[in-house]
Motif scaffolding. Structure first.
Motif, mmCIF file in Angstrom:
data_model
loop_
_atom_site.group_PDB
_atom_site.id
_atom_site.type_symbol
_atom_site.label_atom_id
_atom_site.label_comp_id
_atom_site.label_asym_id
_atom_site.label_seq_id
_atom_site.Cartn_x
_atom_site.Cartn_y
_atom_site.Cartn_z
ATOM 1 N N SER A 149 -5.460 1.938 0.136
ATOM 2 C CA SER A 149 -6.256 3.159 0.159
ATOM 3 C C SER A 149 -5.905 4.168 -0.927
ATOM 4 O O SER A 149 -6.592 5.161 -1.082
ATOM 5 C CB SER A 149 -6.159 3.823 1.531
ATOM 6 O OG SER A 149 -6.694 2.965 2.506
ATOM 7 N N CYS A 150 -4.794 3.943 -1.629
ATOM 8 C CA CYS A 150 -4.563 4.766 -2.811
ATOM 9 C C CYS A 150 -3.597 4.043 -3.727
ATOM 10 O O CYS A 150 -3.108 2.956 -3.411
ATOM 11 C CB CYS A 150 -4.084 6.182 -2.465
ATOM 12 S SG CYS A 150 -2.315 6.369 -2.238
ATOM 13 N N THR A 177 -0.594 4.563 -4.523
ATOM 14 C CA THR A 177 0.833 4.543 -4.213
ATOM 15 C C THR A 177 1.297 3.143 -3.833
ATOM 16 O O THR A 177 2.398 2.718 -4.182
ATOM 17 C CB THR A 177 1.128 5.527 -3.052
ATOM 18 O OG1 THR A 177 0.703 6.821 -3.468
ATOM 19 C CG2 THR A 177 2.609 5.563 -2.711
ATOM 20 N N GLY A 178 0.435 2.433 -3.106
ATOM 21 C CA GLY A 178 0.770 1.053 -2.754
ATOM 22 C C GLY A 178 1.842 0.940 -1.699
ATOM 23 O O GLY A 178 2.776 0.138 -1.813
ATOM 24 N N CYS A 179 1.720 1.733 -0.633
ATOM 25 C CA CYS A 179 2.704 1.652 0.444
ATOM 26 C C CYS A 179 2.760 0.231 0.986
ATOM 27 O O CYS A 179 1.738 -0.415 1.184
ATOM 28 C CB CYS A 179 2.308 2.599 1.574
ATOM 29 S SG CYS A 179 2.406 4.313 1.096
ATOM 30 N N MET A 208 4.142 5.830 5.899
ATOM 31 C CA MET A 208 2.830 5.690 5.270
ATOM 32 C C MET A 208 1.923 6.759 5.847
ATOM 33 O O MET A 208 2.243 7.358 6.887
ATOM 34 C CB MET A 208 2.248 4.293 5.492
ATOM 35 C CG MET A 208 1.745 4.005 6.895
ATOM 36 S SD MET A 208 1.186 2.289 7.090
ATOM 37 C CE MET A 208 -0.271 2.266 6.066
ATOM 38 N N CYS A 209 0.799 7.017 5.166
ATOM 39 C CA CYS A 209 -0.075 8.092 5.663
ATOM 40 C C CYS A 209 -1.044 7.543 6.709
ATOM 41 O O CYS A 209 -1.323 6.350 6.747
ATOM 42 C CB CYS A 209 -0.812 8.768 4.514
ATOM 43 S SG CYS A 209 -2.215 7.851 3.881
ATOM 44 N N GLY A 214 -4.418 5.887 5.288
ATOM 45 C CA GLY A 214 -4.258 4.507 4.846
ATOM 46 C C GLY A 214 -4.048 3.569 6.017
ATOM 47 O O GLY A 214 -4.594 2.466 6.066
ATOM 48 N N LEU A 261 3.303 11.108 -0.150
ATOM 49 C CA LEU A 261 2.982 9.756 -0.619
ATOM 50 C C LEU A 261 1.632 9.644 -1.306
ATOM 51 O O LEU A 261 1.483 8.926 -2.298
ATOM 52 C CB LEU A 261 3.001 8.769 0.564
ATOM 53 C CG LEU A 261 4.356 8.450 1.179
ATOM 54 C CD1 LEU A 261 4.170 7.591 2.426
ATOM 55 C CD2 LEU A 261 5.254 7.719 0.180
ATOM 56 N N VAL A 262 0.639 10.322 -0.765
ATOM 57 C CA VAL A 262 -0.733 10.065 -1.205
ATOM 58 C C VAL A 262 -0.919 10.398 -2.682
ATOM 59 O O VAL A 262 -0.516 11.454 -3.157
ATOM 60 C CB VAL A 262 -1.727 10.877 -0.347
ATOM 61 C CG1 VAL A 262 -3.150 10.632 -0.819
ATOM 62 C CG2 VAL A 262 -1.581 10.520 1.116
#
Ligand code: SF4
Ligand code: SF4
Ligand code: SF4
Ligand code: FES
Lengths: 129, 581
Positions: free
Chosen positions: B273-274, B276-278, B305-306, B309, B393-394
């Motif tokens: 979803s962004c 960052t690649g959590c 993580m958010c 995501g 994170l985002v």
């Protein structure tokens, strides 16, 4: 000894179980609840003593109380309140164990008489497990 | 983005003094200082030493990435330190070893620093008794409703009760009752009776998410987790509290009562979803995804993580997924469609082909597209997708693989700059064949409410000249996507693709972390992973046999893309490798 290193003088007419119940209720109310042994132990002791001083005691409650109290002090809690709430229980039961046992035994005997007479009245305290 | 992440390399090694300590009789050397929850050096604690000694110390409130609270008392251990004489010199035993003075009081391992010569005892009868006592205290007022509790199977209260508790209960009083099914916020439910008051949720929310929304009300055994009256627990990280809650007190509204955790298959994956690649775990059962949970990666997302995501997975299971290969609207087969496409491409004059890739595709897929690009001298680009970043994170880049698109040569420093040229080329009749992968090119800026579930809500769509009318001018429009949209409806050749959870591949994060992900569930219908059919297409076009495994493909790509030189699929490991971007 009352716990917080204080001494309370009472005469020999005072009900020792009732006095400890009163003291424990105070401690259960004052415990801040941060750490597990004091948070849960203080209320457990208070509930037991309330039961014992309200006709719902058991012979074994003296030992039961000691075991609960033994789980709290000795550096297991964050602050000294843990010691403060368990010491009076330990010392009262150590010094007046016969009174605690007698009270519980008396309650048990009365309940046995009642249930025999009334055809098995429900045992409230133990049913609340 | 500047150079590769710092996190990959350990901080410059400063000489930290080593000290000798013993854990249950086993001597080991440990640094006097160790990183604390924020990564700052602080005196090494007993629990860190015990972990190094592989000696489990049960704990509830301690979490390596949260400030220490020391309230659960589960980690109590006994210990001793070298005895000192009146002259402050160590006293020795008859055999010359240091005499140890055992402390009369226990210590909490999570907060007590170790000192030279210290001996820690984690398995003495005294320690066992203290653990039993704490567990008994935690259980007396606990509702014991494991059969209907979502945490069952991953509950520390269950686990420690089995490992360290007693089998019976002697509690005969009435339990304390507290609120159940408390609606804490849009994504979180609280069962206050199950709560063991470890305050992990409070500390996470205050010190990590920076929201200070949770607290404890009431005293003693009546302590209850609560938000400030009238306010909702609603930040973009609330669901992390469900992960760190050791019991079933905090549950996710999305996951509660959906599936028993022991039935879930765990797949190591990446959030898309962004940028960052959590790192995530995908929990699935029988081809259905039930949840994402964060997967630890110190170089990327730590333990967190958010929420946005985490919950962005439902679109994968939409019933209107593209399942069939369509040629001019009629159902066809992969072999036939790919042969026809290859035939058309081979006949296309140079400069008449354009490729729009997606920064949601994997490195491997984008690289295969770039091979088609160089074969046909095509013009290419991908779509930027910008949103709101946050401090934790985002990322502002809502594409998971913008760097992959750039490094493989599909897009340029600024994604989207070629879109106008492509529009003009089609208008002017120069570009006659367009390949579109994973982007609804005719979509224009839309209100967040109108976004499909596949889209994250904060992204903005670039305005450009490729409209449905422009697409109508093309001789051949080849589209691959996952969900139906305006562009897929205009396609002459429609190739159904896969969500990342349905295939393997790798992404390059905004910070240049190349990370791979594994397949959790089977694709819908006839859909095939894009890398898989792109290999066939490249093979049909060039006549060169491709790779039939993602490993071979990745390793080949790594040889030809300078930024990926030296990487191997196996070498990416579970947490990826940072490259210079
Ligand atoms: S021992 Fe102190 S800190 Fe712990 S619950 Fe009791 S009063 Fe609170
Ligand atoms: S809700 Fe969970 S994390 Fe929060 S204090 Fe209770 S047990 Fe700990
Ligand atoms: S920060 Fe980005 S990558 Fe991480 S979980 Fe949120 S949307 Fe996904
Ligand atoms: S883990 Fe040490 S007191 Fe809770």
């Amino acid at each position: 000894m009352s716990g917080s290193s204080a001494i309370i003088v009472v005469d020999d007419t005072v009900d020792i179980v009732g006095a400890l119940a009163n003291l424990s209720e105070f401690y259960a109310h004052e415990s801040c609840g941060q750490c597990t042994p004091c948070r849960e132990g203080s209320l457990w002791m208070s509930k037991t003593l309330h039961r014992l001083s309200h006709g719902q005691g058991r012979k074994g409650d003296a030992d039961y109380l000691l075991k609960i109290a033994d789980n709290i002090p000795g550096g297991r809690t964050i602050c000294a309140f843990g010691e403060a709430c368990s010491w009076p229980v330990q010392s009262f039961v150590a010094k007046f164990k016969d009174e605690f046992v007698a009270k519980g035994a008396e309650d048990e005997a009365r309940r046995a008489r009642q249930s025999a007479g009334l055809g098995g009245e429900k045992e409230t305290a133990e049913a609340q497990h | 983005m500047s150079a590769a992440t710092k996190t990959d390399n350990n901080p410059a090694p400063t000489a930290i003094e080593m000290i000798k300590v013993k854990v249950d009789g086993r001597e080991l050397e440990v640094p006097r200082l160790s990183p604390d929850w924020q990564g700052k050096l602080a005196p090494t604690t007993m629990i860190q030493v015990c972990e190094a000694a592989k000696q489990d110390v049960p704990h509830y409130c301690y979490h390596p990435k949260l400030p220490v609270a020391g309230n659960c008392r589960m980690c109590l251990v006994e210990f001793g330190t070298p005895a000192l004489g009146p002259d402050r010199k160590p006293l020795l035993n008859a055999d010359g070893t240091a005499r140890i003075a055992k402390s009369p009081r226990p210590a909490i391992a999570c907060a007590t620093p170790v000192s030279p010569g210290m001996e820690i005892y984690t398995s003495t009868p005294g320690v066992k008794q203290m653990r039993e006592g704490v567990l008994e205290s935690l259980l007396i007022n606990h509702p014991l409703d494991c059969p209907i509790c979502d945490q069952a199977g991953e509950c520390k209260l269950q686990e420690y009760s089995v490992d360290y508790g007693q089998s019976g209960s002697r509690f005969v009083e009435a339990k304390v009752h507290k609120p159940k099914s408390v609606d804490l916020g849009p994504r979180i439910m609280l069962d206050a009776e199950r709560c063991i008051l470890c305050t992990r949720c409070i500390r996470f929310t205050k010190d990590i998410a920076g929201d200070d929304k949770l607290g404890i009300v009431n005293r003693g055994s009546y302590n209850t987790i609560s938000t400030f009256p009238g306010t909702a627990f609603d930040n973009n990280y609330t669901l992390n509290t469900v992960d760190i809650c050791p019991v079933g007190a905090l549950t996710s509204k999305d996951f509660r009562f959906q599936m028993r955790v022991w039935f879930l298959k765990d797949t190591k994956s990446i959030c898309t979803s962004c940028g960052t690649g959590c790192n995530v775990h995908i929990g699935s059962r029988e081809e259905k995804i039930y949840r994402y949970t964060p997967r630890e990666n110190e170089a990327v997302n730590g333990h967190w993580m958010c929420d946005e995501g985490r919950l962005n997975y439902k679109w994968i299971q939409r019933t209107d997924r593209l399942r069939d290969v369509l040629v001019h609207g009629c159902k066809s087969s992969w072999g036939e469609a790919l042969r026809e496409i290859a035939h058309k491409l081979k006949q296309a004059p140079p400069g008449s082909v354009a490729i729009i890739g997606s920064a949601r595709q994997t490195n491997e897929e984008l690289w295969l597209l770039s091979r088609l690009k160089s074969r046909f001298g095509a013009i290419s680009d991908s779509f930027p997708r910008d949103g709101q970043p946050d401090k934790l994170l985002v990322s502002a880049d809502k594409n998971p693989n913008s760097n992959g698109a750039r490094l493989t040569g599909i897009s340029f420093t600024e994604a989207g700059i070629n879109l106008a040229k492509i529009a003009d080329g089609i208008q002017g009749g120069v570009i006659k064949t367009l390949l579109v992968f994973g982007e609804n090119v005719v979509k224009r800026a839309v209100s967040p409410a109108a976004l499909s579930e596949k889209e994250t809500t904060t992204e903005a769509i670039e305005v450009h000249g490729i409209t449905a009318d422009v697409l109508a001018k093309l001789e051949t429009l080849i589209v691959s996507d996952i969900l139906p949209n305006e562009t897929t409806r205009l396609a002459h050749y429609l190739l159904p693709g896969c969500a990342h959870a349905e295939k393997r591949g790798s992404f390059t994060s905004t910070k240049g972390r190349v990370q791979k992900f594994m397949q959790a569930v089977e694709p819908a219908g006839d859909a095939r992973p894009e890398w898989d059919f792109l290999q066939d297409l490249v093979c049909n076009v060039t006549g060169k046999e491709g790779f039939h495994s993602i490993e071979g493909l990745f390793n080949e790509m790594a040889k030809s893309v300078p930024a990926f030189n030296g990487l191997t699929w196996a070498g990416l490991g579970e947490t990826g490798v940072s490259v210079k971007i």
